[in-house]
Design a protein around this motif. Structure first.
Motif, PDB file in Angstrom:
ATOM      1  N   GLU A   9      45.431  43.670  42.268  1.00 31.73           N
ATOM      2  CA  GLU A   9      47.128  43.484  42.720  1.00 31.73           C
ATOM      3  C   GLU A   9      47.443  42.381  42.437  1.00 31.73           C
ATOM      4  OE1 GLU A   9      49.426  42.916  46.928  1.00 31.73           O
ATOM      5  OE2 GLU A   9      47.374  43.636  46.947  1.00 31.73           O
ATOM      6  N   ASN A  10      48.489  42.317  41.414  1.00 28.06           N
ATOM      7  CA  ASN A  10      49.279  41.169  40.729  1.00 28.06           C
ATOM      8  C   ASN A  10      48.208  40.237  40.000  1.00 28.06           C
ATOM      9  OD1 ASN A  10      51.644  42.202  41.622  1.00 28.06           O
ATOM     10  ND2 ASN A  10      51.335  41.218  43.699  1.00 28.06           N
ATOM     11  N   PHE A  11      47.382  40.873  39.310  1.00 29.24           N
ATOM     12  CA  PHE A  11      46.228  40.189  38.618  1.00 29.24           C
ATOM     13  C   PHE A  11      46.596  40.223  37.038  1.00 29.24           C
ATOM     14  CE2 PHE A  11      42.314  39.446  36.771  1.00 29.24           C
ATOM     15  CZ  PHE A  11      41.627  38.353  36.970  1.00 29.24           C
ATOM     16  N   LEU A  12      46.860  39.070  36.422  1.00 21.15           N
ATOM     17  CA  LEU A  12      47.184  39.177  34.967  1.00 21.15           C
ATOM     18  C   LEU A  12      48.301  40.146  34.490  1.00 21.15           C
ATOM     19  CD1 LEU A  12      43.503  38.095  33.861  1.00 21.15           C
ATOM     20  CD2 LEU A  12      45.339  36.732  33.867  1.00 21.15           C
ATOM     21  N   CYS A  13      47.785  41.203  34.029  1.00 25.08           N
ATOM     22  CA  CYS A  13      48.556  42.431  33.294  1.00 25.08           C
ATOM     23  C   CYS A  13      49.107  43.194  34.132  1.00 25.08           C
ATOM     24  CB  CYS A  13      48.308  42.756  32.126  1.00 25.08           C
ATOM     25  SG  CYS A  13      46.965  44.032  32.112  1.00 25.08           S
ATOM     26  N   TYR A  14      48.194  43.219  35.405  1.00 23.87           N
ATOM     27  CA  TYR A  14      48.389  44.254  36.550  1.00 23.87           C
ATOM     28  C   TYR A  14      49.660  43.801  37.486  1.00 23.87           C
ATOM     29  CZ  TYR A  14      44.432  46.891  34.750  1.00 23.87           C
ATOM     30  OH  TYR A  14      43.641  47.503  33.808  1.00 23.87           O
ATOM     31  N   TYR A  15      50.511  44.562  37.560  1.00 27.05           N
ATOM     32  CA  TYR A  15      51.676  44.314  38.376  1.00 27.05           C
ATOM     33  C   TYR A  15      51.719  45.127  39.646  1.00 27.05           C
ATOM     34  CZ  TYR A  15      56.486  44.263  40.109  1.00 27.05           C
ATOM     35  OH  TYR A  15      57.613  44.113  40.695  1.00 27.05           O
ATOM     36  N   GLY A  16      51.875  44.733  40.937  1.00 28.41           N
ATOM     37  CA  GLY A  16      51.882  45.586  41.646  1.00 28.41           C
ATOM     38  C   GLY A  16      50.351  45.747  42.337  1.00 28.41           C
ATOM     39  N   VAL A  17      50.105  47.171  43.165  1.00 32.73           N
ATOM     40  CA  VAL A  17      49.046  47.715  43.711  1.00 32.73           C
ATOM     41  C   VAL A  17      48.403  48.764  42.508  1.00 32.73           C
ATOM     42  CG1 VAL A  17      47.417  48.167  45.334  1.00 32.73           C
ATOM     43  CG2 VAL A  17      49.236  46.724  45.822  1.00 32.73           C
ATOM     44  N   LYS A  18      47.284  48.345  42.167  1.00 36.44           N
ATOM     45  CA  LYS A  18      46.815  49.494  41.076  1.00 36.44           C
ATOM     46  C   LYS A  18      45.434  49.871  41.672  1.00 36.44           C
ATOM     47  CE  LYS A  18      50.273  48.909  38.319  1.00 36.44           C
ATOM     48  NZ  LYS A  18      51.362  49.620  38.825  1.00 36.44           N
ATOM     49  N   PHE A  73      53.664  36.284  47.068  1.00 39.11           N
ATOM     50  CA  PHE A  73      52.952  37.581  46.736  1.00 39.11           C
ATOM     51  C   PHE A  73      51.678  37.085  46.876  1.00 39.11           C
ATOM     52  CE2 PHE A  73      54.081  36.045  42.671  1.00 39.11           C
ATOM     53  CZ  PHE A  73      52.897  36.492  41.991  1.00 39.11           C
ATOM     54  N   LYS A  74      50.885  38.341  46.690  1.00 41.99           N
ATOM     55  CA  LYS A  74      49.342  38.159  46.873  1.00 41.99           C
ATOM     56  C   LYS A  74      48.951  38.599  45.464  1.00 41.99           C
ATOM     57  CE  LYS A  74      46.887  38.983  50.521  1.00 41.99           C
ATOM     58  NZ  LYS A  74      46.318  39.374  51.538  1.00 41.99           N
ATOM     59  N   VAL A  75      47.803  38.027  45.086  1.00 43.89           N
ATOM     60  CA  VAL A  75      46.787  38.387  43.809  1.00 43.89           C
ATOM     61  C   VAL A  75      45.686  38.618  44.672  1.00 43.89           C
ATOM     62  CG1 VAL A  75      45.817  37.448  41.873  1.00 43.89           C
ATOM     63  CG2 VAL A  75      48.262  36.635  42.392  1.00 43.89           C
ATOM     64  N   LYS A  76      45.031  39.875  44.434  1.00 48.54           N
ATOM     65  CA  LYS A  76      43.843  40.374  44.945  1.00 48.54           C
ATOM     66  C   LYS A  76      42.870  41.303  43.901  1.00 48.54           C
ATOM     67  CE  LYS A  76      42.777  43.205  48.948  1.00 48.54           C
ATOM     68  NZ  LYS A  76      43.264  43.839  50.148  1.00 48.54           N
ATOM     69  N   VAL A  77      41.832  41.173  44.010  1.00 50.06           N
ATOM     70  CA  VAL A  77      40.798  42.060  43.485  1.00 50.06           C
ATOM     71  C   VAL A  77      39.972  42.724  44.573  1.00 50.06           C
ATOM     72  CG1 VAL A  77      39.265  42.599  41.599  1.00 50.06           C
ATOM     73  CG2 VAL A  77      41.089  41.310  41.077  1.00 50.06           C
ATOM     74  N   ALA A  78      39.828  44.103  44.743  1.00 53.87           N
ATOM     75  CA  ALA A  78      38.955  44.341  45.700  1.00 53.87           C
ATOM     76  C   ALA A  78      38.058  45.631  45.029  1.00 53.87           C
ATOM     77  CB  ALA A  78      39.740  44.968  46.827  1.00 53.87           C
ATOM     78  N   ILE A  79      36.794  45.476  45.400  1.00 56.40           N
ATOM     79  CA  ILE A  79      35.883  46.848  45.286  1.00 56.40           C
ATOM     80  C   ILE A  79      35.394  47.538  46.437  1.00 56.40           C
ATOM     81  CG2 ILE A  79      33.703  45.323  45.155  1.00 56.40           C
ATOM     82  CD1 ILE A  79      32.986  47.136  42.771  1.00 56.40           C
ATOM     83  N   THR A  80      35.438  49.000  46.585  1.00 58.08           N
ATOM     84  CA  THR A  80      35.036  49.357  47.653  1.00 58.08           C
ATOM     85  C   THR A  80      33.724  50.427  47.230  1.00 58.08           C
ATOM     86  OG1 THR A  80      37.068  49.696  48.682  1.00 58.08           O
ATOM     87  CG2 THR A  80      35.248  51.297  49.579  1.00 58.08           C
ATOM     88  N   THR A  81      32.631  50.290  48.020  1.00 55.38           N
ATOM     89  CA  THR A  81      31.411  50.794  47.735  1.00 55.38           C
ATOM     90  C   THR A  81      30.890  51.688  48.752  1.00 55.38           C
ATOM     91  OG1 THR A  81      29.915  49.049  48.325  1.00 55.38           O
ATOM     92  CG2 THR A  81      30.727  48.789  46.053  1.00 55.38           C
ATOM     93  N   GLU A  82      29.699  52.592  48.459  1.00 54.39           N
ATOM     94  CA  GLU A  82      29.201  53.302  49.719  1.00 54.39           C
ATOM     95  C   GLU A  82      27.694  53.108  49.260  1.00 54.39           C
ATOM     96  OE1 GLU A  82      30.582  57.333  50.054  1.00 54.39           O
ATOM     97  OE2 GLU A  82      32.474  56.633  50.564  1.00 54.39           O
TER      98      GLU A  82
END
Length: 166
Positions: A9-18, A73-82
């Motif tokens: 989310e809003n990290f470097l070239c990534y705009y919005g939530v991807k 606005f928020k800058v965020k990186v998340a990972i979901t694992t199982e």
């Protein structure tokens, strides 16, 4: 550990939530030059390492340009694992506030973890660093995120391959 989803989310070239939903088995990241492949891996690398860099350099220029002075606005990186009948989510984030004269103020960095029991659906907050170290130990992380064989160099470092296997 099976990586299920990566959110940027809003990290470097990534705009919005991807959101990138990963399938079982092999996943390949393809794209033309300038499409964000390297920034995708930069986002993961940032999530996995201890911080100490200038947060202003990580802000999406488009996200910053779209908001009014005083807005945030928020800058965020998340990972979901199982793993082990649990879903684990680790997120690293900070908030950006647009100031006058094209300046930005950033909040403190947060690293948060959440564990969800897949049988009961119960969600429990967890210290982000502790969860990261549990599901993706630093001994493995340092051999997992690399940009080319020269950085991995397991054939020149005799301990590297043994540590990675163990």
């Amino acid at each position: 550990m099976i990586i299920k989803k990566i959110t940027i989310e809003n990290f470097l070239c990534y705009y919005g939530v991807k959101e990138f939903e990963l399938s079982d088995g092999l996943n390949i990241v393809l794209g033309e030059n300038g499409e964000g492949k390297t920034k995708f891996f930069d986002a993961l690398e940032w999530l996995f390492k201890r911080s100490g860099e200038d947060l202003n350099k990580l802000i999406s220029a488009k996200a910053y340009g779209e908001i009014d002075e005083g807005a945030e606005f928020k800058v965020k990186v998340a990972i979901t694992t199982e793993q082990f009948n649990e879903k684990q989510t680790i997120s690293k984030s900070f908030t950006v506030k647009k100031l006058a004269d094209n300046e930005a103020e950033t909040s403190s960095l947060t690293l948060q973890g959440v564990i969800e029991d897949l049988k009961t659906g119960e969600r429990t907050p967890e210290d982000g660093q502790r969860l990261l170290d549990r599901i993706f130990p630093s001994e493995i992380r340092r051999y997992s995120m690399f940009k080319g064989e020269s950085e991995l160099d397991i054939f020149q470092n005799t301990d590297a391959l043994e540590i990675l296997i163990n």
